[in-house]
Design a protein around this motif. Structure first.
Motif, PDB file in Angstrom:
ATOM      1  N   PRO A 121       0.836  -1.064   0.018  1.00 45.81           N
ATOM      2  CA  PRO A 121      -0.072  -0.168   0.244  1.00 45.81           C
ATOM      3  C   PRO A 121       1.003   0.836  -0.066  1.00 45.81           C
ATOM      4  O   PRO A 121       2.332   1.047   0.471  1.00 45.81           O
ATOM      5  N   ARG A 122       0.789   1.882  -0.773  1.00 51.02           N
ATOM      6  CA  ARG A 122       1.169   3.410  -1.307  1.00 51.02           C
ATOM      7  C   ARG A 122       0.183   4.266  -1.007  1.00 51.02           C
ATOM      8  O   ARG A 122      -0.334   4.470  -1.807  1.00 51.02           O
ATOM      9  N   GLU A 123       0.757   5.577   0.142  1.00 54.04           N
ATOM     10  CA  GLU A 123       0.407   6.223  -0.606  1.00 54.04           C
ATOM     11  C   GLU A 123       0.817   7.900  -1.447  1.00 54.04           C
ATOM     12  O   GLU A 123      -0.245   8.898  -2.243  1.00 54.04           O
ATOM     13  N   ARG A 124       2.392   7.534  -1.757  1.00 57.95           N
ATOM     14  CA  ARG A 124       2.827   8.537  -2.840  1.00 57.95           C
ATOM     15  C   ARG A 124       3.942   7.595  -3.666  1.00 57.95           C
ATOM     16  O   ARG A 124       3.843   6.266  -3.538  1.00 57.95           O
ATOM     17  N   PRO A 125       4.511   7.998  -4.962  1.00 56.80           N
ATOM     18  CA  PRO A 125       4.481   7.163  -5.764  1.00 56.80           C
ATOM     19  C   PRO A 125       6.033   6.389  -5.407  1.00 56.80           C
ATOM     20  O   PRO A 125       7.498   7.005  -4.411  1.00 56.80           O
ATOM     21  N   PHE A 126       6.421   5.094  -5.545  1.00 55.46           N
ATOM     22  CA  PHE A 126       7.828   5.232  -5.018  1.00 55.46           C
ATOM     23  C   PHE A 126       8.812   5.987  -6.034  1.00 55.46           C
ATOM     24  O   PHE A 126       9.367   6.319  -7.308  1.00 55.46           O
ATOM     25  N   THR A 127      10.365   6.592  -5.506  1.00 55.91           N
ATOM     26  CA  THR A 127      11.158   7.026  -5.549  1.00 55.91           C
ATOM     27  C   THR A 127      11.704   5.745  -6.357  1.00 55.91           C
ATOM     28  O   THR A 127      11.307   4.177  -6.093  1.00 55.91           O
TER      29      THR A 127
END
Length: 159
Positions: A121-127
């Motif tokens: 689960p993510r709230e922002r894109p992966f770096t």
């Protein structure tokens, strides 16, 4: 326990139930290949290359280091289980379309590592650093990794 003893396990492999008898020291990679799942590559056999990466209960593992007897009660996923009704998964399609597949030896392990990474689960894109860390342990001698990182980014945008 002697060498001729076997351990009985029940597990799911790519959604199918299996009841198997395995020698105590058999690696999961060997068991899976015996079941015809040839996407599980036998590369280094010491957990360094990631070519044998499969998902065990959703976690990417080097199946050359994971004993088959530990798979009892677990759900195992290989690249063969990612296709549905003859259709490649979104991750598989992205690898094909992006050119991240070259010789192909590392590709099944990278696809499984990518699948696990994108399931978080993510709230922002992966770096880029997070992607590289998420795929660490999967070696590729052909691509230089940038196409692989770009592929993960492209998959992320499709979600």
């Amino acid at each position: 326990m002697n060498q001729n003893d076997t351990i009985h396990i029940n597990c799911q492999i790519n959604g199918m139930p299996f009841q198997l008898s395995v020698p105590p020291g058999m690696p999961l990679s060997e068991l899976l290949r015996e079941q015809g799942l040839l996407s599980v590559k036998q590369g280094c056999c010491v957990g360094e290359c990631g070519a044998c990466t499969v998902l065990v209960d959703g976690t990417p593992i080097d199946s050359c280091l994971y004993l088959a007897c530990w798979a009892s009660g677990k759900e195992i996923r290989t690249v063969e289980g990612e296709s549905k009704n003859g259709q490649l998964s979104a991750v598989q399609q992205a690898y094909v379309h992006s050119g991240a597949v070259q010789c192909g030896f590392c590709t099944p392990g990278l696809i499984m590592a990518t699948t696990a990474l994108l399931a978080k689960p993510r709230e922002r894109p992966f770096t880029i650093t997070e992607i590289r860390r998420g795929l660490a342990g999967n070696l590729c001698r052909c691509t230089g990794y940038q196409m692989i990182v770009n592929t993960v980014k492209a998959c992320e945008k499709q979600k």
